[in-house]
Design an enzyme around this catalytic site. Structure first.
Site, mmCIF file in Angstrom:
data_model
loop_
_atom_site.group_PDB
_atom_site.id
_atom_site.type_symbol
_atom_site.label_atom_id
_atom_site.label_comp_id
_atom_site.label_asym_id
_atom_site.label_seq_id
_atom_site.Cartn_x
_atom_site.Cartn_y
_atom_site.Cartn_z
ATOM 1 N N ARG A 85 15.552 5.995 -4.596
ATOM 2 C CA ARG A 85 14.196 6.546 -4.476
ATOM 3 C C ARG A 85 14.214 8.067 -4.589
ATOM 4 O O ARG A 85 13.312 8.657 -5.196
ATOM 5 C CB ARG A 85 13.561 6.103 -3.152
ATOM 6 C CG ARG A 85 12.107 6.534 -3.045
ATOM 7 C CD ARG A 85 11.426 5.945 -1.829
ATOM 8 N NE ARG A 85 12.019 6.441 -0.591
ATOM 9 C CZ ARG A 85 11.757 5.943 0.614
ATOM 10 N NH1 ARG A 85 10.912 4.930 0.754
ATOM 11 N NH2 ARG A 85 12.330 6.449 1.696
ATOM 12 N N LYS A 187 8.542 10.921 -2.778
ATOM 13 C CA LYS A 187 8.644 11.420 -1.403
ATOM 14 C C LYS A 187 8.811 12.931 -1.469
ATOM 15 O O LYS A 187 9.924 13.452 -1.510
ATOM 16 C CB LYS A 187 9.828 10.742 -0.694
ATOM 17 C CG LYS A 187 9.639 10.675 0.816
ATOM 18 C CD LYS A 187 10.637 9.734 1.461
ATOM 19 C CE LYS A 187 10.525 9.753 2.965
ATOM 20 N NZ LYS A 187 9.395 8.968 3.489
ATOM 21 N N GLU A 223 -2.318 4.012 2.926
ATOM 22 C CA GLU A 223 -1.211 4.169 3.881
ATOM 23 C C GLU A 223 -1.753 4.486 5.262
ATOM 24 O O GLU A 223 -2.909 4.886 5.427
ATOM 25 C CB GLU A 223 -0.302 5.324 3.445
ATOM 26 C CG GLU A 223 0.352 5.087 2.110
ATOM 27 C CD GLU A 223 1.801 5.527 2.075
ATOM 28 O OE1 GLU A 223 2.518 5.397 3.081
ATOM 29 O OE2 GLU A 223 2.202 6.025 1.010
HETATM 30 C C1 LIG Z 1 8.931 7.746 3.833
HETATM 31 C C2 LIG Z 1 7.532 7.236 3.794
HETATM 32 C C3 LIG Z 1 7.208 5.917 4.160
HETATM 33 C C4 LIG Z 1 8.203 4.946 4.735
HETATM 34 O O1 LIG Z 1 9.251 4.624 3.863
HETATM 35 P P1 LIG Z 1 10.596 4.001 4.425
HETATM 36 O O2 LIG Z 1 11.484 3.934 3.257
HETATM 37 O O3 LIG Z 1 10.281 2.671 4.974
HETATM 38 O O4 LIG Z 1 11.076 4.932 5.486
HETATM 39 C C5 LIG Z 1 5.891 5.512 4.033
HETATM 40 N N1 LIG Z 1 4.932 6.352 3.586
HETATM 41 C C6 LIG Z 1 5.212 7.639 3.239
HETATM 42 C C7 LIG Z 1 4.118 8.509 2.774
HETATM 43 C C8 LIG Z 1 6.514 8.111 3.325
HETATM 44 O O5 LIG Z 1 6.782 9.366 2.992
#
Ligand SMILES: *Cc1c(COP(=O)(O)O)cnc(C)c1O
Length: 343
Positions: A85, A187, A223
């Site tokens: 990722r 991210k 989200e």
């Molecule tokens: C990191 C993140 C998540 C959760 O992802 P995981 O891989 O399960 O830790 C969910 N939403 C956002 C906006 C994120 O940055």
């Protein structure tokens, strides 16, 4: 800032905050290639005042945890998925990819170098790892940097939502987290900068965090703050939203598989904020949030309560126990999910 010592911590009462541990991994990308990299003790970083990471947000990050098992050993949970990722995020911001095998190796090094800071089993606490890639060279016009740094620090953390499995209250926001063609799937820090104002407004009015709706119709759930949403329908199906601007959570990816194993017929579909009545239970998923029950969602002044405002629902609890059982090594999960780092 002085270095943390293992005796500084009250493991069962840790919050979600930074501690300067002895070691972090650091490597640099120069002349078109990543250097070998090594563990360093200095927690400060140095970069050009003209770096595009601080002017134009050219930075990506990751978050994952190391878990102490009852036998004293340490587990990592799917770190290869974080490596993949991070590279997808990096590509979106024209940053260099870092080989996934080297990423996993670096994570292992950081955990083992700081292993006395992996909290004991049974405290609910874990060692959180935060990989960060930033441009460090000088750029004035809007263009990508040529030199980058990858830094991976670790810090012991307690639960993200205080109260752990106690349901929390969320509220919809008029603000958007990300656009469909934007960086919602990556991210990147910029998404978080955009979430600070709506998040703080939600906190001020007594909510745990914000429910982001889709940026076009303001109808479909995207989200929950920085976690993905799920709902368990009254017919017992596991549903989670589908949208091009949701960050693909590795916790969600895993829970989709586990809910299939449990016969919950998981599906990723558009979920309208007007259809909350479909659900018997709801929750948030993420590395930090783990699986957190959502007690209620307030939309335009109307509060919708799910299973209970004080107790997690039975399926939420079952998913939580299965996921954390795999992570902490008390249950066996699908092949390849856990890396055993020994004691
Ligand atoms: C990191 C993140 C998540 C959760 O992802 P995981 O891989 O399960 O830790 C969910 N939403 C956002 C906006 C994120 O940055």
């Amino acid at each position: 800032m002085s270095k943390a010592k293992p005796t500084d911590f009250d493991w069962a009462n840790l919050d979600f905050s930074y501690h300067d541990l002895p070691f972090r991994f650091r490597t640099f990308y120069r002349n078109g290639r990543w250097e070998e990299g090594k563990l360093v003790t200095d927690s400060q970083i140095s970069l050009s005042e003209a770096s595009p990471s601080i002017h134009y947000g050219q930075q990506v990050f990751e978050g994952l945890k190391a878990y102490r098992r009852p036998d004293g050993g340490i587990n990592l949970f799917r770190p290869n998925e974080n490596g993949k990722r991070m590279n997808r995020s990096a590509k979106r911001l024209l940053m260099p990819e870092f080989p996934v095998d080297r990423f996993v190796e670096a994570i292992k090094q950081v955990v083992l170098a700081n292993k006395e800071f992996v909290p004991p089993y049974g405290t609910g606490a874990t060692l959180y790892l935060r990989p960060l890639m930033i441009a460090i060279d000088s750029v004035v016009g809007v263009q990508p940097g040529k030199e980058y740094m990858l830094n991976i620090y670790a810090t012991p953390v307690g639960p993200y939502f205080k109260g752990g499995l106690t349901p929390t209250a969320f509220v919809t926001s008029q603000y958007d987290r990300a656009a469909h063609g934007g960086t919602g799937r990556a991210k990147v820090g910029g998404n978080y900068a955009a979430s600070l104002l709506p998040g703080s407004k939600a906190h001020e009015t007594g909510y745990s965090d914000v429910v982001y709706l889709d940026p076009i119709h303001h109808e479909y759930i995207e989200e929950l703050g920085s976690a993905n949403f799920f709902g368990i329908t009254k017919l017992g199906q596991f549903l989670t939203p589908k949208s091009p601007s949701i960050l693909p959570s590795i916790t969600k990816l895993s829970v989709l598989d586990l809910s299939k194993e449990m016969g919950l017929k998981p599906a990723q579909v558009q979920i309208s904020i007007n259809d909350l009545d479909l659900f018997a239970e709801a929750g948030a998923m993420g590395t930090a949030a783990v699986i957190s029950p959502v007690g209620s969602i307030t939309n335009q002044g109307e509060k919708h309560v799910f299973y209970s405002e004080t107790e997690p629902g039975p399926i939420t609890l079952k998913l939580y126990n299965r996921l954390t059982g795999i992570q902490f090594g008390t249950e066996t999960g699908p092949e390849g999910w856990v890396i055993d780092l020994g004691k």
